[in-house]
Write a protein that holds these residues in place. Structure first.
Motif, PDB file in Angstrom:
ATOM      1  N   LEU A 153       0.839  -1.104   0.214  1.00 50.20           N
ATOM      2  CA  LEU A 153      -0.016  -0.080   0.038  1.00 50.20           C
ATOM      3  C   LEU A 153       0.689   1.244   0.130  1.00 50.20           C
ATOM      4  CD1 LEU A 153      -3.120  -0.695   2.326  1.00 50.20           C
ATOM      5  CD2 LEU A 153      -3.061  -0.171  -0.083  1.00 50.20           C
TER       6      LEU A 153
ATOM      7  N   ILE B  94      -9.530  -2.739   1.342  1.00 47.84           N
ATOM      8  CA  ILE B  94      -9.859  -1.431   2.001  1.00 47.84           C
ATOM      9  C   ILE B  94     -10.164  -0.428   1.248  1.00 47.84           C
ATOM     10  CG2 ILE B  94      -8.497  -1.777   4.104  1.00 47.84           C
ATOM     11  CD1 ILE B  94      -6.644   0.097   2.732  1.00 47.84           C
TER      12      ILE B  94
ATOM     13  N   HIS C  38      -9.128   1.951  -1.144  1.00 44.82           N
ATOM     14  CA  HIS C  38      -8.024   2.478  -1.638  1.00 44.82           C
ATOM     15  C   HIS C  38      -8.008   2.386  -3.101  1.00 44.82           C
ATOM     16  CE1 HIS C  38      -3.719   2.828  -2.165  1.00 44.82           C
ATOM     17  NE2 HIS C  38      -3.602   3.767  -1.216  1.00 44.82           N
TER      18      HIS C  38
ATOM     19  N   MET D 126      -6.134  -2.710  -2.516  1.00 51.13           N
ATOM     20  CA  MET D 126      -5.366  -3.828  -2.186  1.00 51.13           C
ATOM     21  C   MET D 126      -5.954  -4.008  -0.830  1.00 51.13           C
ATOM     22  SD  MET D 126      -1.524  -2.437  -3.376  1.00 51.13           S
ATOM     23  CE  MET D 126      -0.618  -3.759  -2.623  1.00 51.13           C
ATOM     24  N   SER D 127      -5.389  -4.945   0.018  1.00 50.95           N
ATOM     25  CA  SER D 127      -5.896  -5.313   1.227  1.00 50.95           C
ATOM     26  C   SER D 127      -4.857  -4.715   2.425  1.00 50.95           C
ATOM     27  CB  SER D 127      -5.832  -6.852   1.350  1.00 50.95           C
ATOM     28  OG  SER D 127      -6.773  -7.392   0.416  1.00 50.95           O
TER      29      SER D 127
END
Lengths: 201, 783
Positions: free
Chosen positions: A173, B89, B91, B95-96
Motif C-alpha cells: 500500500l 480496504i 483505496h 489492495m488489502s
C-alpha cells in the motif's frame, strides 16, 4: 624601433607571433598545473547515474569500474538494472545517442531470499554479496537484510544447496502508485469510434 | 464583514447535490459485521489491543495509535472480534490491509464513557489528548489526525481558525446536511477549538449554494463571535489552501503548511466529532455519508457506523447494480473507483457515488494536445498543466519539479476542462510517484555505494594484512636458513630447513601439508632431525597447550554434569584422553631433560636418530649389529604402517568432501606405501642373513634408497591381488563402522550433518560391496 619593424616586416611578424605563442603556451601550461582536476569528473558524474546494484552484469566488477569504462568510451547500454531510464540519463549527460539495452530485458527490481531451513551455513553467499547485505556465520543459518539488498543476484550462483531465490519486490500500500495512462491518445477526431461506448467499457 | 477574494481558475461542473438533500440524516443501522481498517488516517497504522474472540463494547478502543502521527480505532458497536486479518480496504489500488472484524451482537451496548462538562476548566493538553484518544482524523477527505494539527502550532501564533464547510465537489452533501441539522454541535466544537488555539478570528467558510446551511449556522453562531462567510460557488474552493486564500488572501507557501501563515483549518465534520468527544466522551465511531447517484433509487445521507460495508448502505438505498457504471468512493472529481462493494466506510468516506452511464459516461479516448491553454486557465494553483503534461510524457523529472508539480492538488479541473479529454491528472499522479521513487532509489543507491566501498576497503585491508604477515614469515624463514647455512653447509640440511620453514608457514593452518613436507623430507633421506633445544621447546609448548585443553575439558565436563547433559560420556573420554596425552608428553619431556648430551638414550628413538646422524656425518658410523638393525626397521615399519593408515583415512575424508587436496593425499598415501614396502623388503633381506657375518653397512643414503626402491618393486610384485583386496575390505569395514557410529550420534543430537553422513555411509557401503565382489572374483580365479 618602428623603423626597424617597417624595414623587416616579415621577421617582425614572425617574432611577434612566436613571442605570443610562447606567452600563451606558458599561461596554458601554468593553468594546467595550477587548476588540475583531481580524479575523473566524468566518471564521477556517470557513477552518480548508475543504480549502484554492483551486480556486474555490465561485465565490470561494480558500478565504479563501469563508470570509468564509460568515461573511456565504452557503450552506455550495458546496465540491465538501470534500464532505459539510466541509458537516457547517460545519453543526456554524455551527449551521445541512446542505444537499446544490451540485454534480453530490464531486470525487475527484486530482493534475495534465503530459504532458511535449507541453508547449511557455508558463508559462500556472504562472501559473494557486494554490499554486505547477508548476515550469518559458519554453520549457522544466513539471512538477507532485505532493505540493503540491491537485488544483484550474485549470491544465487555460489549457494551449494540452491536455497537462495530472487523474489520480485512486491507492491505494498505504501509503494503503490497510479500508473501513467497508456500513450495511445495521439489520435484525431475522425478516429473516434462511431458507436457510443458501451456500459461495460 | 470579511473581504472575499477569488482564486485563480476553477470550474463549474453540474452540482447534482439536490438529489440527496431531500431527506434528513438517517441512522444506517447496525450491520451484522463491521470491518475496521487499522489505517483510516494519514500516518502510522494503529496497533490492535484486542484479540480474536474478545467481546468489545461500543466505543471501546480496539487499536491504539502507534507514533505521533497516528489515531486509535474504536468499536462502533458491541460485539465479538472474529478476526484480525487483511481485507480489501477503500483505496484506489484495491489492495488489502490489516483490519479488525467485529460481529455485532445487536445490543449496541456502550462502554463506560463520560464527557467533560466544562472544558475551559481542563488543561489544554488533557483536552488535546482527549481528542487524540477519540481517534478523530480530518473528516474532509485527507484523514490527518486532528490532535496533531492542534498540538503542532504551539510555537507559532495562530491568528485565524478556519472551519471548512465548503464541500465544493459535486454530489456530496454530507457536510451540508450536517450543518443544517447539527449546526449547534458544530459551533460547540468550534468553541472548543477556539479555546485550544486562541485565534484572533474564527471563520466558517460555506459556498453560497448552501443557503439553508448558511442560515442554520448563522443562527447557531449568533453572539459567539464566529463569523460565517459565504462566497461564490466554484470548484475547487474547498481545498484547504484555496479556502485560506479566499477567506484571508494569504497563500500557503509551496511545500508549507497553513500554520506557516498563522492559520489552522479544520473540517466542520471534525468540529462536530470533537464536540461529541469532549462533551459526551464519545469517540469517533460514526460519520455522515452521502449515498447518491442515479443508480441509487433513494439517494440520501446516512449516519453510518465506521466499518459498515458499502454493500449494506447500497442495499438500503435501492441500488440498481445493472445501471451503475462504476462505484465511486468520494466525489466524481477526486474520488476513486471501488472494485469491491465489501469495502467498509472509514473515517474519510464522505460519499458513495453510484452513477449511471448517462450520468458519468466513460471518458472518450484522449486526443492530441492542441495547446489551447484551457488547462492553465482553470488551474487553481496557477500551474502550467500543459507543459507538465509534455514533461511527464518525456519523463523529464527535473523540469517537472521546476514547474512545481508537487504543488498540484490533483483536483482534476484541468482534465475536466481539456477539450482533448487527456487524463492530465493521471499523468501528474504517475509522475509524482515516479519522482518519489527515483528519489528513494537515489538514496538507496548512495547507501549501496557506501556499503560497497566500505566492503572493498575492508577486503583490501585484509589482503594487505595477509601480505604483510606472509612477508614477515618469509623473512623469518630466510633468517633461519642463513643460520642453518652458517651452522652446516651440507646441501641436504639447507633443503631440510627450507622444507621445514615452508611446512611451518603453510602448516600452521594445514597439518596435511606439513605431513606431506615431512614425508618428502623423509623420502629424500634427510629426515628432519630436531635439535634437543627445539624438541624441548616443542614439548614444553605441547605440555602447556595440553594442560590448558585439559582444564577446559574438565570445566566442560563439570558443566555437562551440572546440566545432566547427554554428552557427559564424550566429555569424560575427552578428559581421559587429554590427561593421558599430558602424561605422555610430560614423560617425554622429563626423559629429554634427564638425558645427558654425551650418552644417547636407547629408549628415545629421536635422540638415537640424532646420534646416528651425527655419527654418520662425522664419518665414524658405528656398525649397527644385525639385531639393532632389525629392531630399528621393525619399529620403522610399525610407525610407517600407522602413518599409512592415517593418510588413507585422510584421503577418504578428503574424497568424501570433494576436497581439492585429495590428490595430494593420494600421492602421500602412495609414497608412504612405497616406503613401507621398501622397509619390509629390507627387513626381509636382513632376516635370512642374520646368521651370516654382517655386511659392511653402506654409508651412502642414495645407494640405500635405490636398493630399497628396487626391493619395494620386487615386493609389490610379490604381493598378491587377493591380499590387497582383503586389506582394502578390512579398512573399508572399519570406516563403515566408524561412520555408522558417527551418524547415530549425529541423528541423536539432531545435527545438520546427519544427512551428509548418511550419504557418505551409503557410498562407503557401496564401495565395500564392490570390494567384496572383487575379492570373491579373485578367490574364484585362484581356485
Amino acid at each position: 624601433m618602428i623603423e626597424l619593424i617597417s624595414q623587416h616586416p616579415f621577421a617582425a611578424a614572425v617574432l611577434a607571433l612566436v613571442s605570443l605563442g610562447l606567452v600563451f603556451g606558458a599561461l596554458l601550461g601554468f593553468a594546467s598545473v595550477k587548476f588540475k582536476t583531481e580524479g575523473d569528473p566524468i566518471a564521477d558524474q556517470v557513477e552518480s547515474l548508475l543504480p549502484q546494484t554492483q551486480c556486474g552484469q555490465c561485465g565490470y566488477p561494480g558500478c565504479r569500474p563501469y563508470a570509468e569504462a564509460i568515461a573511456n568510451g565504452d557503450d552506455i547500454n550495458k546496465c540491465p538494472p538501470g534500464g532505459e531510464a539510466t541509458i537516457a540519463a547517460l545519453a543526456d549527460l554524455l551527449g551521445v545517442e541512446a542505444k537499446p539495452l544490451d540485454a534480453v530485458e530490464e531486470s525487475v527490481p527484486s530482493v534475495a531470499y534465503i530459504r532458511e531451513d535449507e541453508c547449511i551455513g557455508c558463508t559462500k553467499c556472504i562472501q559473494a554479496c557486494p554490499v554486505d547485505a547477508i548476515l550469518g556465520s559458519a554453520k549457522h543459518m544466513h539471512t538477507v537484510i532485505a532493505s540493503e539488498c540491491t537485488g544483484c543476484d550474485l549470491c544465487v550462483e555460489p549457494c551449494p544447496v540452491d536455497c537462495i531465490e530472487m523474489r520480485p519486490i512486491e507492491t505494498t500500500l505504501q509503494t503503490w502508485h497510479w500508473d501513467k495512462p497508456a500513450a495511445t491518445e495521439d489520435i484525431i477526431a475522425s478516429d473516434r469510434p462511431s458507436a457510443k461506448p458501451s456500459a461495460a467499457a | 464583514m470579511i473581504q472575499i477574494r477569488d482564486i485563480h481558475g476553477g470550474i463549474h461542473p453540474p452540482e447534482n447535490k439536490l438529489q440527496s438533500l431531500g431527506e434528513p440524516i438517517r441512522p444506517a443501522g447496525i450491520p451484522a459485521q463491521l470491518i475496521l481498517p487499522l489505517s483510516q488516517h494519514i500516518g502510522a497504522p494503529a496497533a490492535p489491543v484486542v484479540s480474536v474472540g474478545d467481546r468489545v463494547l461500543k466505543g471501546q478502543k480496539i487499536a491504539e495509535a502507534k507514533g505521533f502521527v497516528s489515531a486509535p480505532v474504536h468499536a462502533p458497536t458491541s460485539g465479538t472480534v472474529v478476526a484480525i486479518e487483511p481485507r480489501v480496504i477503500p483505496h484506489p489500488s484495491g489492495m488489502s490491509a490489516p483490519c479488525i472484524i467485529i460481529n455485532s451482537d445487536g445490543q449496541d451496548e456502550w462502554v463506560n464513557h463520560q464527557g467533560i462538562s466544562d472544558y475551559t476548566a481542563v488543561d489544554k493538553n488533557t483536552l488535546i489528548s482527549t481528542i487524540r484518544e477519540a481517534g478523530i482524523a480530518g473528516m474532509g477527505g485527507a484523514g490527518f489526525p486532528s490532535a496533531v494539527k492542534l498540538s503542532g502550532g504551539q510555537d507559532k501564533p495562530i491568528q485565524t481558525l478556519i472551519l471548512n464547510g465548503t464541500e465544493c465537489e459535486p454530489y456530496i452533501t454530507a457536510d451540508d446536511i450536517l450543518m443544517r441539522e447539527r449546526a449547534g454541535q458544530i459551533i460547540a466544537g468550534a468553541e472548543i477549538l477556539r479555546h485550544l488555539i486562541e485565534p484572533q478570528e474564527t471563520l466558517i467558510g460555506i459556498e453560497d449554494n448552501k443557503p439553508e446551511a448558511i442560515a442554520a449556522m448563522r443562527a447557531a453562531a449568533e453572539g459567539t463571535g464566529i463569523e460565517i462567510v459565504s462566497f461564490p460557488t466554484k470548484y475547487p474552493s474547498g481545498g484547504e489552501k484555496q479556502l485560506i486564500q479566499i477567506l484571508t488572501g494569504k497563500e500557503v507557501p509551496s511545500g508549507g503548511l497553513p500554520s506557516d501563515v498563522g492559520i489552522v483549518c479544520q473540517n466542520i465534520g471534525t468540529a462536530q466529532a470533537i464536540y461529541r468527544a469532549v462533551n459526551h466522551g464519545e469517540p469517533l465511531i460514526s460519520r455522515v455519508t452521502t449515498v447518491t447517484g442515479n443508480a441509487c433509487g433513494s439517494p440520501r445521507n446516512y449516519e453510518v457506523l465506521l466499518g459498515t460495508p458499502v454493500q449494506y448502505l447500497l442495499d438500503q438505498s435501492a441500488f440498481n447494480a445493472s445501471d451503475c457504471i462504476r462505484l465511486i468512493m468520494g466525489g466524481p472529481m477526486m474520488g476513486y473507483t471501488l472494485q469491491d462493494t465489501a469495502v467498509p466506510v472509514v473515517k474519510t468516506t464522505n460519499c458513495i457515488l453510484a452513477p449511471t452511464v448517462e450520468e458519468l459516461p466513460p471518458p472518450p479516448p484522449a486526443q492530441a494536445c492542441i495547446r489551447c491553454g484551457m488547462c492553465a486557465e482553470v488551474c487553481p494553483v496557477s500551474l502550467l498543466p500543459q507543459q507538465m503534461y509534455w514533461f511527464s510524457r518525456a519523463q523529464e523529472h527535473d523540469k517537472l519539479e521546476e514547474h512545481n508539480l508537487f504543488d498540484c492538488i490533483e483536483c482534476g479541473a484541468c482534465s475536466y476542462a481539456c477539450p482533448s479529454h487527456i487524463p492530465l491528472v493521471q499523468y501528474y499522479r504517475a509522475s509524482k510517484a515516479e519522482i518519489r521513487q527515483a528519489q528513494q532509489d537515489k538514496i538507496k543507491a548512495e547507501r549501496s555505494k557506501e556499503r560497497f566501498e566500505a566492503r572493498q576497503a575492508r577486503i583490501e585491508r585484509e589482503a594487505a594484512e595477509k601480505e604483510a604477515k606472509r612477508k614477515a614469515r618469509l623473512e623469518a624463514a630466510k633468517a633461519r636458513q642463513a643460520e642453518a647455512v652458517k651452522g652446516d653447509s651440507k646441501q641436504d640440511i639447507i633443503q631440510a630447513a627450507i622444507a621445514r620453514s615452508q611446512a611451518k608457514k603453510s602448516g600452521d593452518a594445514d597439518p596435511a601439508q606439513a605431513a606431506i613436507a615431512r614425508a618428502q623430507a623423509a623420502r629424500n633421506g634427510t629426515a628432519v632431525e630436531e635439535t634437543r633445544e627445539e624438541k624441548q621447546q616443542r614439548l614444553e609448548k605441547l605440555l602447556a597447550s595440553t594442560t590448558k585443553r585439559l582444564a577446559a575439558a574438565q570445566e566442560k565436563l563439570a558443566q555437562a554434569e551440572g546440566n545432566n547433559d547427554d554428552n557427559i560420556a564424550a566429555f569424560r573420554t575427552a578428559v581421559e584422553k587429554t590427561s593421558a596425552k599430558l602424561a605422555a608428553t610430560q614423560k617425554e619431556l622429563d626423559e629429554l631433560k634427564s638425558s645427558t648430551d654425551g650418552a644417547a638414550p636407547t629408549d628415545d628413538p629421536a635422540a638415537a636418530a640424532i646420534a646416528r646422524a651425527q655419527a654418520k656425518r662425522s664419518g665414524q658410523a658405528p656398525a649397527e649389529s644385525e639385531q639393532e638393525k632389525t629392531q630399528r626397521i621393525t619399529a620403522q615399519i610399525a610407525s610407517t604402517e600407522k602413518r599409512l593408515a592415517a593418510a588413507q583415512d585422510k584421503l577418504a575424508t578428503a574424497k568424501a568432501n570433494g576436497d581439492d587436496k585429495a590428490d595430494a593425499f593420494a600421492t602421500a598415501v602412495t609414497k608412504t606405501q612405497e616406503k613401507l614396502d621398501a622397509l619390509r623388503a629390507e627387513l626381509a633381506a636382513i632376516t635370512p642373513t642374520t646368521a651370516t657375518p654382517a655386511t659392511p653397512v653402506e654409508d651412502d643414503p642414495a645407494a640405500q634408497a635405490i636398493a630399497r626402491a628396487m626391493a619395494a618393486r620386487a615386493e609389490s610384485a610379490g604381493m598378491s591381488e587377493r591380499e590387497k583386496a582383503e586389506k582394502n575390505i578390512a579398512s573399508l569395514q572399519a570406516r563403515v563402522e566408524k561412520t555408522a557410529a558417527k551418524l547415530r550420534a549425529a541423528q541423536e543430537s539432531g545435527d545438520d550433518n546427519a544427512e551428509i553422513l548418511a550419504t557418505s555411509l551409503d557410498k562407503m557401503r557401496d564401495k565395500l560391496t564392490a570390494a567384496e565382489q572383487a575379492l570373491a572374483a579373485l578367490r574364484e580365479e585362484e581356485n
